[in-house]
Design an enzyme around this catalytic site. Sequence first.
Site, PDB file in Angstrom:
ATOM      1  N   GLU A   1      31.552   5.364  33.168  1.00 23.35           N
ATOM      2  CA  GLU A   1      30.250   4.922  32.408  1.00 23.35           C
ATOM      3  C   GLU A   1      29.870   5.441  31.121  1.00 23.35           C
ATOM      4  O   GLU A   1      30.374   6.343  30.672  1.00 23.35           O
ATOM      5  CB  GLU A   1      29.000   5.440  33.639  1.00 23.35           C
ATOM      6  CG  GLU A   1      28.488   4.274  34.349  1.00 23.35           C
ATOM      7  CD  GLU A   1      27.595   3.140  33.760  1.00 23.35           C
ATOM      8  OE1 GLU A   1      27.501   3.460  32.537  1.00 23.35           O
ATOM      9  OE2 GLU A   1      26.860   2.352  34.431  1.00 23.35           O
TER      10      GLU A   1
ATOM     11  N   ASP B   1      24.221  -3.964  34.288  1.00 20.94           N
ATOM     12  CA  ASP B   1      24.702  -2.509  34.309  1.00 20.94           C
ATOM     13  C   ASP B   1      24.201  -1.969  32.928  1.00 20.94           C
ATOM     14  O   ASP B   1      23.002  -2.204  32.388  1.00 20.94           O
ATOM     15  CB  ASP B   1      25.869  -2.314  34.840  1.00 20.94           C
ATOM     16  CG  ASP B   1      26.307  -0.891  35.153  1.00 20.94           C
ATOM     17  OD1 ASP B   1      25.460   0.084  34.673  1.00 20.94           O
ATOM     18  OD2 ASP B   1      26.992  -0.756  36.050  1.00 20.94           O
TER      19      ASP B   1
ATOM     20  N   ASN C   1      19.520   1.861  34.784  1.00 20.76           N
ATOM     21  CA  ASN C   1      20.591   1.485  33.985  1.00 20.76           C
ATOM     22  C   ASN C   1      20.693   1.339  32.534  1.00 20.76           C
ATOM     23  O   ASN C   1      19.686   2.088  31.876  1.00 20.76           O
ATOM     24  CB  ASN C   1      21.469   0.489  34.728  1.00 20.76           C
ATOM     25  CG  ASN C   1      22.592   1.102  35.499  1.00 20.76           C
ATOM     26  OD1 ASN C   1      23.481   1.872  34.896  1.00 20.76           O
ATOM     27  ND2 ASN C   1      22.904   0.695  36.732  1.00 20.76           N
TER      28      ASN C   1
END
Length: 286
Positions: free
Chosen positions: A21, A197, A149
Amino acid sequence: MRAGDRARFEVAVPEKAALGEGPTWDPVAERLIWVDILGSRIHTFAPATGRRSVMVTEQHVGAAKPRAGGGLVVNLRDGIGLYGTDGAFGWLRRDPVPGRRGNDAVVAADGTLWAGTMRYDETPGGGSLTRVATDGTATEVFGSVAVSNGTGWSPDGSLMYYVDSPTRRIDVCRMGGGIPLDRRPLVTLGPGEGFPDGLSVDADGCVWVALWDGGQVRRYTPDGALDRTVELPVRRPTACAFGGPGLRDLYITTARTGLTAPHPLSGSLLVVPGAGQGLPGTAFGG
């Protein structure tokens, strides 16, 4: 790089990250910083030299961003922490909540950290987006979200984009006095398209977003029209950011968590060379 383009992506760093991420370009060190949230690791990659590093954190780490004076600010399970240039750690704001962890985060133009949280079980209303000042003072921006997110701003700072993933929306707000106002849907994905996301805004004001369970990164214009699609072999791309020389290359983090038969590249850091023109980032001021 239009719909169906599979030829342009390359593997920047082969990795088996559980939940890669938060890619972020560090212009001072000329490296990309990204995290493996569930692996409690902060990765760096310098594309000019190929040099890599991995640092293990004591807690799950949702995001790691450069600090203006060197070191990193990190969005951890129990709050916001700081690493110095010597690797020494200290808490900026410790706020542990059982069952909750830090998730995606971004540094605004004024040097504050906008940090998201979520519950491990993704309970609706269990997360938030909070603005953290350089002295640790926190102001809740959005409460009662599920999975906080992607967050980003238009080139002129007049608009803010935000993703609460289970809603399947990219929302847009106008900025007034440093506060996002009039939040409304810009893009809503249909069933089977995946979940938005992490995101990145380019120099044209377009929004690039990774689609969890969608196997794509998409570019949307400021009016919400789908402009480009990058098809990927991995099912769970998680976020994207521009980096490299001139901020022209789009780096994409990916995940393998929850997949019974992940693609061999799931968990790797991918890159689309020459994807567009990114915007310079800001280091955390604390």
